[in-house]
Design a protein around this motif. Structure first.
Motif, PDB file in Angstrom:
ATOM      1  N   GLY A   1      -7.271   7.025  -6.730  1.00 51.19           N
ATOM      2  CA  GLY A   1      -7.367   6.218  -7.942  1.00 51.19           C
ATOM      3  C   GLY A   1      -6.280   5.165  -8.064  1.00 51.19           C
ATOM      4  O   GLY A   1      -6.472   4.130  -8.700  1.00 51.19           O
ATOM      5  N   MET A   2      -5.113   5.433  -7.432  1.00 54.10           N
ATOM      6  CA  MET A   2      -4.038   4.439  -7.469  1.00 54.10           C
ATOM      7  C   MET A   2      -4.452   3.148  -6.767  1.00 54.10           C
ATOM      8  O   MET A   2      -3.901   2.085  -7.020  1.00 54.10           O
ATOM      9  CB  MET A   2      -2.785   4.995  -6.777  1.00 54.10           C
ATOM     10  CG  MET A   2      -2.078   6.074  -7.587  1.00 54.10           C
ATOM     11  SD  MET A   2      -0.717   6.827  -6.670  1.00 54.10           S
ATOM     12  CE  MET A   2       0.562   5.565  -6.838  1.00 54.10           C
ATOM     13  N   PHE A   3      -5.407   3.251  -5.838  1.00 54.79           N
ATOM     14  CA  PHE A   3      -5.869   2.062  -5.113  1.00 54.79           C
ATOM     15  C   PHE A   3      -7.156   1.495  -5.674  1.00 54.79           C
ATOM     16  O   PHE A   3      -7.518   0.370  -5.373  1.00 54.79           O
ATOM     17  CB  PHE A   3      -6.112   2.406  -3.636  1.00 54.79           C
ATOM     18  CG  PHE A   3      -4.881   2.866  -2.928  1.00 54.79           C
ATOM     19  CD1 PHE A   3      -3.855   1.968  -2.676  1.00 54.79           C
ATOM     20  CD2 PHE A   3      -4.740   4.164  -2.491  1.00 54.79           C
ATOM     21  CE1 PHE A   3      -2.714   2.382  -2.011  1.00 54.79           C
ATOM     22  CE2 PHE A   3      -3.605   4.582  -1.823  1.00 54.79           C
ATOM     23  CZ  PHE A   3      -2.591   3.684  -1.588  1.00 54.79           C
ATOM     24  N   ALA A   4      -7.881   2.293  -6.440  1.00 52.69           N
ATOM     25  CA  ALA A   4      -9.212   1.871  -6.878  1.00 52.69           C
ATOM     26  C   ALA A   4      -9.099   0.917  -8.056  1.00 52.69           C
ATOM     27  O   ALA A   4      -8.132   0.946  -8.810  1.00 52.69           O
ATOM     28  CB  ALA A   4     -10.048   3.086  -7.264  1.00 52.69           C
TER      29      ALA A   4
ATOM     30  N   ILE B   1       0.844  -1.206   0.000  1.00 49.66           N
ATOM     31  CA  ILE B   1       0.000   0.000   0.000  1.00 49.66           C
ATOM     32  C   ILE B   1       0.876   1.251   0.000  1.00 49.66           C
ATOM     33  O   ILE B   1       0.562   2.252  -0.638  1.00 49.66           O
ATOM     34  CB  ILE B   1      -0.926   0.003   1.247  1.00 49.66           C
ATOM     35  CG1 ILE B   1      -1.873  -1.187   1.255  1.00 49.66           C
ATOM     36  CG2 ILE B   1      -1.687   1.326   1.364  1.00 49.66           C
ATOM     37  CD1 ILE B   1      -3.076  -1.067   0.382  1.00 49.66           C
TER      38      ILE B   1
ATOM     39  N   ARG C   1      -6.292   4.953   0.921  1.00 47.96           N
ATOM     40  CA  ARG C   1      -6.614   3.523   0.917  1.00 47.96           C
ATOM     41  C   ARG C   1      -8.006   3.282   1.511  1.00 47.96           C
ATOM     42  O   ARG C   1      -8.812   2.520   0.990  1.00 47.96           O
ATOM     43  CB  ARG C   1      -5.523   2.782   1.720  1.00 47.96           C
ATOM     44  CG  ARG C   1      -5.492   1.274   1.602  1.00 47.96           C
ATOM     45  CD  ARG C   1      -6.217   0.562   2.736  1.00 47.96           C
ATOM     46  NE  ARG C   1      -5.805   1.039   4.052  1.00 47.96           N
ATOM     47  CZ  ARG C   1      -6.661   1.149   5.067  1.00 47.96           C
ATOM     48  NH1 ARG C   1      -7.929   0.829   4.928  1.00 47.96           N
ATOM     49  NH2 ARG C   1      -6.229   1.582   6.244  1.00 47.96           N
ATOM     50  N   PHE C   2      -8.309   3.990   2.583  1.00 47.30           N
ATOM     51  CA  PHE C   2      -9.629   3.901   3.231  1.00 47.30           C
ATOM     52  C   PHE C   2     -10.727   4.318   2.252  1.00 47.30           C
ATOM     53  O   PHE C   2     -11.750   3.634   2.131  1.00 47.30           O
ATOM     54  CB  PHE C   2      -9.638   4.805   4.470  1.00 47.30           C
ATOM     55  CG  PHE C   2     -10.964   4.937   5.163  1.00 47.30           C
ATOM     56  CD1 PHE C   2     -11.340   4.040   6.150  1.00 47.30           C
ATOM     57  CD2 PHE C   2     -11.840   5.965   4.835  1.00 47.30           C
ATOM     58  CE1 PHE C   2     -12.569   4.168   6.797  1.00 47.30           C
ATOM     59  CE2 PHE C   2     -13.069   6.100   5.478  1.00 47.30           C
ATOM     60  CZ  PHE C   2     -13.428   5.197   6.462  1.00 47.30           C
TER      61      PHE C   2
ATOM     62  N   ALA D   1     -10.602   4.338  -1.036  1.00 48.64           N
ATOM     63  CA  ALA D   1     -10.715   3.378  -2.142  1.00 48.64           C
ATOM     64  C   ALA D   1     -11.470   2.126  -1.694  1.00 48.64           C
ATOM     65  O   ALA D   1     -12.237   1.544  -2.447  1.00 48.64           O
ATOM     66  CB  ALA D   1      -9.329   3.020  -2.669  1.00 48.64           C
ATOM     67  N   MET D   2     -11.258   1.721  -0.421  1.00 50.60           N
ATOM     68  CA  MET D   2     -11.936   0.525   0.101  1.00 50.60           C
ATOM     69  C   MET D   2     -13.413   0.762   0.347  1.00 50.60           C
ATOM     70  O   MET D   2     -14.215  -0.149   0.269  1.00 50.60           O
ATOM     71  CB  MET D   2     -11.293   0.083   1.413  1.00 50.60           C
ATOM     72  CG  MET D   2     -10.166  -0.905   1.263  1.00 50.60           C
ATOM     73  SD  MET D   2      -9.387  -1.237   2.873  1.00 50.60           S
ATOM     74  CE  MET D   2     -10.640  -2.254   3.682  1.00 50.60           C
ATOM     75  N   ASN D   3     -13.753   1.984   0.728  1.00 55.69           N
ATOM     76  CA  ASN D   3     -15.126   2.277   1.135  1.00 55.69           C
ATOM     77  C   ASN D   3     -15.765   3.325   0.243  1.00 55.69           C
ATOM     78  O   ASN D   3     -16.670   4.040   0.648  1.00 55.69           O
ATOM     79  CB  ASN D   3     -15.152   2.791   2.584  1.00 55.69           C
ATOM     80  CG  ASN D   3     -14.497   1.831   3.541  1.00 55.69           C
ATOM     81  OD1 ASN D   3     -15.064   0.804   3.889  1.00 55.69           O
ATOM     82  ND2 ASN D   3     -13.270   2.145   3.949  1.00 55.69           N
TER      83      ASN D   3
END
Lengths: 546, 546
Positions: free
Chosen positions: B405-408, B119, B154-155, B157-159
């Motif tokens: 967007g890097m995590f999505a 991450i 990160r949070f 992207a997760m939610n």
């Protein structure tokens, strides 16, 4: 943007997962055929499903590696995020507890989240294997703190000359490499909330205040009925000695006794005799003592036990209990107290009284005669059915007179301590069962500034700015020309009590409307027109800030 | 108790240290002979001295291992404890900041102290080497969080589906394996305090509110005058493009420009040309732009620069600046703002406006013409003299539209963000220079309950218990028969405003005395006698709690 190369899944990883899944599948089948209790089987099935999900996430539909993998979007095992509504509840819990601590004169200190590994070594008995190490990158071996007590003792030993006495609280995260069982609130990262009194005082006064504080916290947290089990390490040691336990076995036998809140006596006896080599007759003598529970009368009764009272440890412990009961009566918390000889507490460092608060929700279900010691799990097996244990004890602590001395360079550096840890994670679990998260108001906005037409962005900004400068919590919509309905929806969603509504004509007249959003009868057009220059004062009055 | 075996020093450890010391000594001598800059040499000497201290701590006077070693009583390198008085100041700072955030509708979330290593990978550019890894014990590679921004992304992207818009703050510790320079407030463990607005909105509205919030915080914290430098990544990129910087060099060149607050232009130019291979003519053209600073007029002036305005990036950035200046004027903070083309910010992820607040105490001293760019250090060398830099910027942030967007998993999962990080550690340093720690009242005790003679322990306990139950913060001395003077001393030391004083005779008459401890004229015998039954109400009245 591209993820970096390390995130691309290789064939090795897939093969490893596949073989893990195969092994886990065999384990589940074996457990089922052995008629293992359902809780254990369910847990293993959950692990199996988790592995299968992992495999699915890194392979395409044909089972081969995805050509370009994305991150595994998750928090590390045993950790989790808390959203704004959960945090609103947490902060309420923390502030409730802190205000009790402060009422008793407590201060707070802060220590690093990791300590030198050697500081933690040899403090946690059998649980030392759960200590979470950092990668050795800085030339020092460090570990994430396992609790807040050992760092506090280290702090006292380092600064001893200034801290001959201190009442300190600390609310912070601690780390254990436990197998996470999230639904029960056991995590690898979780909050602890500790209050400790350090210093040399006359006997049992500080001890009694700590128990009083524990009771005040639990009562203020409104988590339902609870009971505080109390025992004394010296009484336990005395019992073990007069029953004939060799000195070297006292701590292992004590740790077996500690399991009596979860296991029937037969299992504990088995651990004492088969695992720890104790003579069964000695175990039976111990069994007679540790089933005793009661109150002040039990103290009086034990004073009549000549064999017990002839032991110096037991006698000293019982004398402490006399004082404790007297002081707790003055503090008005006697009705919460149960003197319980089966309470042993796992940690090595306790030296005096020990205690543990249990809610109705946190103990194992009682058998008809109210005796937990002979409880059997469903299906009548001897195994512990963890699914029925609930959330466990909600607060615990005791006196630890030698821990600081373990760090001090000489005897004079030792400082005796007594403290309590409030199980805030368990408090959260209990509270979460009582409230609906949707209904929690996470933000504290008091006024929403909205326009009926034309957007009026700059006017909304100007009004908000005035409200902020006056200490009023206010928001507006980040749009040039928002529609009216979405603005009303925000007020509803966030339970915002007041709206300032502006329109071109009103502004030209030097007026705004203030609307109480909790009363719906006025419709969208409602609200009282007032002079723009009175707006701040009127809102302060309505918000009780005038 | 004994420390466990692992803490006893063996001969191996001594030998290892001795050879480390030898090598380090050679390194220092080599660096000196190569005339390496003094800062580097000093750092290596510090390491050498540290090693020698370690050796001394584990060997006796004759150089052999001590027969029984004690723990090294310290916190890990780059970490420290905060005592109760320091914490009282910190908590005041936190609550000041949080109340500003909440005024703007912010909520808080909590994320784990460590994240999956992947991450954090690829988010911090050159600083990635400072990421602190955990030992691989749990089957997952984890690292301590480096900041709060990436975990927030990160949070989101997760939610994401629940958080199309959120204003969140988070105050928590972050970790960097930096070489600690404690006196300047740079540590391996330190607090960050972040506020971010996520969501798709009309341009520059949220951006302006974040800058407004930054100003409100800094003003409320009372740390003296400050200025907010603002720039725009797109304007910078446009400048680099029209000056002829190849696309692949834009981030490295930008990171060189970022050093202009600490280094003279000549050094920055040298980095651009010698280290990063830029044509010196291009560097000179950049130099003309990045020395510009001003306010709204500078925006207007740049609009007249045809070559700049023909670049789409620069034009978009300048349009944003027009809106920003308009909104910041409405928010009443224009006097704090400096449009500064030399501000570049190190982090890769910024995409829009960037800003940094500097206090008078935090910038490098200016040369006579006020131009920091040509500042030389003492000794007239080109080297940076870190000792004159002070505590650095005290708040900074910007817009980062692509990080989530890097995590999505797809483009729809991206959420643009803009935020600010308040440098709370630097705020503490500044405040600590202003207050005397001794005078800080760490506990909040309002009433001290004391006895004039006979101890009267149980009566003192009973009265305290009544006060606690009434919500009054109270303490008593944990002694059966305390002398009067030590009780008075506690009131003095802890600045406790009121004392309840009891004596046998008064208690028999149903009375107690209440004494205002801030007025000394009454002497030890003073204080007004009142009915015991009126005590709680009288104290509440005097404490303003009635």
């Amino acid at each position: 943007m591209e993820t970096d190369g390390s995130n691309v899944v290789g064939g090795d990883e897939i093969q490893e997962l596949k073989s893990k899944i195969k092994l886990q599948g065999e384990k589940v089948r074996a457990l089922k055929s052995l008629k293992t209790d359902q809780g254990t089987v369910d847990a293993e099935i959950a692990t199996l499903l988790d592995l299968k999900k992992q495999l699915a996430s890194i392979t395409g539909e044909d089972g081969s590696a995805k050509s370009k993998s994305k991150f595994t979007l998750k928090t590390p095992k045993g950790t989790r995020d808390y959203n704004e509504k959960e945090m609103a509840i947490r902060e309420k819990v923390f502030s409730t507890i802190v205000s009790v601590f402060k009422k008793h004169g407590a201060v707070t200190i802060d220590t690093p989240v990791f300590e030198l590994k050697e500081i933690l070594s040899g403090k946690y008995g059998e649980d030392s294997k759960l200590i979470y190490d950092l990668d050795d990158q800085g030339g020092e071996k460090c570990s994430l703190r396992y609790d807040l007590t050992v760092p506090f003792a280290r702090f006292l030993a380092m600064n001893g000359s200034q801290y001959q006495s201190i009442k300190r609280y600390q609310i912070a995260k601690v780390y254990r490499r436990d197998q996470p069982a999230m639904t029960k609130g056991r995590m690898r990262e979780f909050y602890q909330c500790d209050f400790d009194i350090a210093g040399v005082y006359d006997p049992m006064i500080a001890d009694s205040e700590v128990v009083k504080i524990m009771c005040e916290c639990l009562t203020a947290l409104d988590i339902g009925e609870y009971i505080v089990k109390i025992n004394h390490r010296k009484i336990l040691d005395g019992i073990f000695q007069i029953c004939g336990v060799p000195d070297s076995s006292i701590r292992p036998i004590s740790s077996a006794v500690d399991k009596l809140d979860k296991l029937p006596w037969e299992d504990v006896k088995k651990e004492m005799t088969e695992e720890k080599g104790l003579d069964p007759n000695i175990a039976d003598r111990i069994g007679e003592y540790v089933k005793l529970k009661g109150n002040k009368e039990l103290v009086d009764k034990l004073f009549l036990d000549q064999s017990l009272i002839s032991n110096n440890n037991a006698k000293a412990g019982l004398n402490d209990m006399v004082l404790l009961f007297k002081y707790l009566e003055i503090f008005g918390v006697l009705d919460k107290i149960s003197f319980d000889l089966s309470l042993a507490r796992g940690l090595d460092y306790y030296t005096g009284i020990i205690y543990e608060a249990v809610t109705e929700q946190s103990g194992p279900p009682k058998s008809k005669d109210g005796n937990q010691m002979v409880r059997k799990t469903k299906k009548d097996s001897d195994e512990l059915d963890e699914t029925t244990v609930g959330v466990g004890s909600i607060a615990a602590g005791g006196r630890y007179d030698n821990l600081v001395g373990m760090f001090a360079s000489n005897k004079k550096g030792n400082i005796p301590c007594v403290g309590v840890s409030i199980g805030v994670e368990r408090v959260f679990s209990i509270l979460l069962q009582k409230v609906s998260l949707e209904q929690v108001k996470a933000n504290e906005v008091e006024v929403y500034v909205m326009a009926v037409a034309d957007g009026l962005l700059e006017d909304r900004m100007k009004i908000c700015s005035e409200l902020w400068d006056a200490g009023i919590k206010a928001e507006f919509m980040y749009k040039n020309k928002p529609k009216l309905q979405p603005q009303f929806s925000v007020c509803d969603r966030d339970q915002i009590p007041f709206a300032v509504i502006i329109g071109r004509d009103e502004l030209n007249r030097g007026e705004v409307r203030i609307k109480d959003m909790r009363s719906k009868e006025q419709g969208e057009g409602g609200g009282a027109s007032i002079k723009r220059s009175d707006m701040v004062n009127e809102l302060k009055k309505r918000l009780g800030k005038a």
